[in-house]
Design a protein around this motif. Sequence first.
Motif, PDB file in Angstrom:
ATOM      1  N   ALA A 134       0.848  -1.193   0.000  1.00 47.23           N
ATOM      2  CA  ALA A 134       0.000   0.000   0.000  1.00 47.23           C
ATOM      3  C   ALA A 134       0.881   1.241   0.000  1.00 47.23           C
ATOM      4  O   ALA A 134       1.977   1.256   0.567  1.00 47.23           O
ATOM      5  N   LEU A 135       0.375   2.287  -0.634  1.00 48.67           N
ATOM      6  CA  LEU A 135       1.067   3.568  -0.682  1.00 48.67           C
ATOM      7  C   LEU A 135       0.383   4.511   0.300  1.00 48.67           C
ATOM      8  O   LEU A 135      -0.798   4.852   0.136  1.00 48.67           O
ATOM      9  N   ASN A 136       1.096   4.904   1.327  1.00 51.29           N
ATOM     10  CA  ASN A 136       0.554   5.842   2.299  1.00 51.29           C
ATOM     11  C   ASN A 136       0.556   7.249   1.698  1.00 51.29           C
ATOM     12  O   ASN A 136       1.571   7.710   1.193  1.00 51.29           O
ATOM     13  N   LEU A 137      -0.592   7.907   1.757  1.00 51.70           N
ATOM     14  CA  LEU A 137      -0.712   9.224   1.149  1.00 51.70           C
ATOM     15  C   LEU A 137      -0.248  10.328   2.095  1.00 51.70           C
ATOM     16  O   LEU A 137      -0.407  10.229   3.307  1.00 51.70           O
ATOM     17  N   SER A 138       0.327  11.362   1.501  1.00 54.43           N
ATOM     18  CA  SER A 138       0.718  12.563   2.230  1.00 54.43           C
ATOM     19  C   SER A 138       0.791  13.698   1.231  1.00 54.43           C
ATOM     20  O   SER A 138       0.969  13.471   0.026  1.00 54.43           O
ATOM     21  N   LYS A 139       0.662  14.926   1.704  1.00 57.52           N
ATOM     22  CA  LYS A 139       0.770  16.079   0.809  1.00 57.52           C
ATOM     23  C   LYS A 139       2.185  16.173   0.218  1.00 57.52           C
ATOM     24  O   LYS A 139       2.360  16.603  -0.924  1.00 57.52           O
ATOM     25  N   GLU A 140       3.187  15.733   0.991  1.00 52.88           N
ATOM     26  CA  GLU A 140       4.584  15.800   0.543  1.00 52.88           C
ATOM     27  C   GLU A 140       4.870  14.861  -0.619  1.00 52.88           C
ATOM     28  O   GLU A 140       5.819  15.064  -1.386  1.00 52.88           O
ATOM     29  N   LEU A 141       4.054  13.830  -0.768  1.00 55.85           N
ATOM     30  CA  LEU A 141       4.280  12.826  -1.803  1.00 55.85           C
ATOM     31  C   LEU A 141       4.288  13.437  -3.205  1.00 55.85           C
ATOM     32  O   LEU A 141       4.955  12.919  -4.111  1.00 55.85           O
ATOM     33  N   PHE A 142       3.562  14.559  -3.383  1.00 54.38           N
ATOM     34  CA  PHE A 142       3.396  15.135  -4.721  1.00 54.38           C
ATOM     35  C   PHE A 142       4.152  16.453  -4.893  1.00 54.38           C
ATOM     36  O   PHE A 142       3.861  17.231  -5.805  1.00 54.38           O
ATOM     37  N   GLU A 143       5.129  16.688  -4.030  1.00 60.46           N
ATOM     38  CA  GLU A 143       5.895  17.929  -4.124  1.00 60.46           C
ATOM     39  C   GLU A 143       6.677  18.034  -5.425  1.00 60.46           C
ATOM     40  O   GLU A 143       6.973  19.133  -5.897  1.00 60.46           O
ATOM     41  N   GLU A 144       7.027  16.886  -6.019  1.00 64.26           N
ATOM     42  CA  GLU A 144       7.761  16.889  -7.289  1.00 64.26           C
ATOM     43  C   GLU A 144       6.861  16.442  -8.436  1.00 64.26           C
ATOM     44  O   GLU A 144       7.285  15.779  -9.363  1.00 64.26           O
ATOM     45  N   ASP A 145       5.583  16.830  -8.357  1.00 67.28           N
ATOM     46  CA  ASP A 145       4.599  16.547  -9.399  1.00 67.28           C
ATOM     47  C   ASP A 145       4.081  15.114  -9.289  1.00 67.28           C
ATOM     48  O   ASP A 145       4.185  14.473  -8.249  1.00 67.28           O
ATOM     49  N   ALA A 146       3.498  14.615 -10.376  1.00 67.59           N
ATOM     50  CA  ALA A 146       2.801  13.329 -10.360  1.00 67.59           C
ATOM     51  C   ALA A 146       3.757  12.156 -10.174  1.00 67.59           C
ATOM     52  O   ALA A 146       4.943  12.222 -10.516  1.00 67.59           O
ATOM     53  N   LEU A 147       3.202  11.065  -9.657  1.00 68.19           N
ATOM     54  CA  LEU A 147       3.894   9.784  -9.642  1.00 68.19           C
ATOM     55  C   LEU A 147       3.501   9.057 -10.920  1.00 68.19           C
ATOM     56  O   LEU A 147       2.314   8.820 -11.161  1.00 68.19           O
ATOM     57  N   VAL A 148       4.459   8.738 -11.760  1.00 66.72           N
ATOM     58  CA  VAL A 148       4.192   8.114 -13.055  1.00 66.72           C
ATOM     59  C   VAL A 148       4.787   6.714 -13.067  1.00 66.72           C
ATOM     60  O   VAL A 148       5.969   6.528 -12.734  1.00 66.72           O
ATOM     61  N   PHE A 149       3.961   5.735 -13.472  1.00 62.80           N
ATOM     62  CA  PHE A 149       4.382   4.333 -13.489  1.00 62.80           C
ATOM     63  C   PHE A 149       4.129   3.718 -14.858  1.00 62.80           C
ATOM     64  O   PHE A 149       3.234   4.159 -15.588  1.00 62.80           O
ATOM     65  N   LYS A 150       4.914   2.702 -15.168  1.00 62.09           N
ATOM     66  CA  LYS A 150       4.733   1.943 -16.399  1.00 62.09           C
ATOM     67  C   LYS A 150       4.475   0.481 -16.044  1.00 62.09           C
ATOM     68  O   LYS A 150       5.130  -0.088 -15.177  1.00 62.09           O
ATOM     69  N   ASN A 151       3.469  -0.097 -16.728  1.00 57.36           N
ATOM     70  CA  ASN A 151       3.195  -1.529 -16.654  1.00 57.36           C
ATOM     71  C   ASN A 151       2.935  -2.025 -15.225  1.00 57.36           C
ATOM     72  O   ASN A 151       3.582  -2.969 -14.745  1.00 57.36           O
ATOM     73  N   LEU A 152       1.985  -1.419 -14.553  1.00 61.30           N
ATOM     74  CA  LEU A 152       1.555  -1.939 -13.262  1.00 61.30           C
ATOM     75  C   LEU A 152       0.995  -3.347 -13.429  1.00 61.30           C
ATOM     76  O   LEU A 152       0.366  -3.675 -14.435  1.00 61.30           O
ATOM     77  N   LYS A 153       1.187  -4.169 -12.432  1.00 66.31           N
ATOM     78  CA  LYS A 153       0.577  -5.495 -12.418  1.00 66.31           C
ATOM     79  C   LYS A 153      -0.882  -5.418 -11.954  1.00 66.31           C
ATOM     80  O   LYS A 153      -1.699  -6.238 -12.331  1.00 66.31           O
TER      81      LYS A 153
END
Length: 314
Positions: free
Chosen positions: A217-236
């Motif tokens: 699980a990814l714990n959410l926080s406001k700091e998580l997006f300080e460097e813009d979006a989280l971008v992923f390729k080919n999630l399972k």
Amino acid sequence: MMKSKHFYGKTNNFRVLSAQNNISKMISLENDSLKVWIKPKGAELKSLVNKKTGIEHMWDSDPSFWAKSSPVLFPIVGGLKDDTYIYEGKSYSLPRHGFARDNMFETVSKDKEKATLKFSSSEDTLKVYPFHFDFFISYMLDGASLAVKYSVVNKGEEKMLFSLGAHPAFAIPFNDEGGYDSFLLEFDAQEDLKRWPLSLEGLIETTPTDLKLDNNALNLSKELFEEDALVFKNLKSETITLKSKMSENYLKFTFSDFPFFGIWAAKNANFVCLEPWCGIADSVEHNQELTEKEGINTLAAGQSFERGWAVEVG
């Protein structure tokens, strides 16, 4: 910070939504579990209310943070290098995420629990995107679930190149329970996440970084997006569940056949975007040729391309 609005059956918040989005011109769907509002401009989902809990699950489009709630990304996803692409020797310019989100869609059909909207190529679109198309978006209620289906039809005589993506923003916290940091995103498959950073121009960097999960699980926080979006390729994973550590309420987001995925929130805003994409922003090293763009889709004349996602609330 403006809190999540539970406008269903609440006169004061209904007026807020009406003032911001002119609700009289929106499309409504409803069953025993859900109430949904869709804005014809961009065929944008504006409200998703769980009638059993009263929780409004969509971001309220507060313009002081981000004035949209669920824009569709077409015919590109993300940004182009110098906002420009080259096709058959000619240069064209498109803004980030394309133009569909800023255009009016026609209502093709509607009943109490389903609506289909259409946006088609025109003289204006052909100036910046030289392909003839029909683009349909359908919204369908099924119990406590809303399914969203995209259909792209190539109306031209030559192949069509395009990208397509979703960008729904889900409001948190639910019903004012806990804070932003009490929420998490739970993946349904074991993930070894590699985040692809974005440059200052919004382009994909060449080297990914690791993103650690806590019990998948990814714990959410406001700091998580300080460097813009989280971008992923080919999630399972094909399902990501947004849930709180403080209650049993949840939002289950299901998608398939999207090779790219983004997770994003505006700075200090109380929402999280879950974004399945068939396409991705240009690489910092891209040569701007559309035919060589990562994630570009090719559709033969007369053929159609379909993708979709669904959200279940409880």
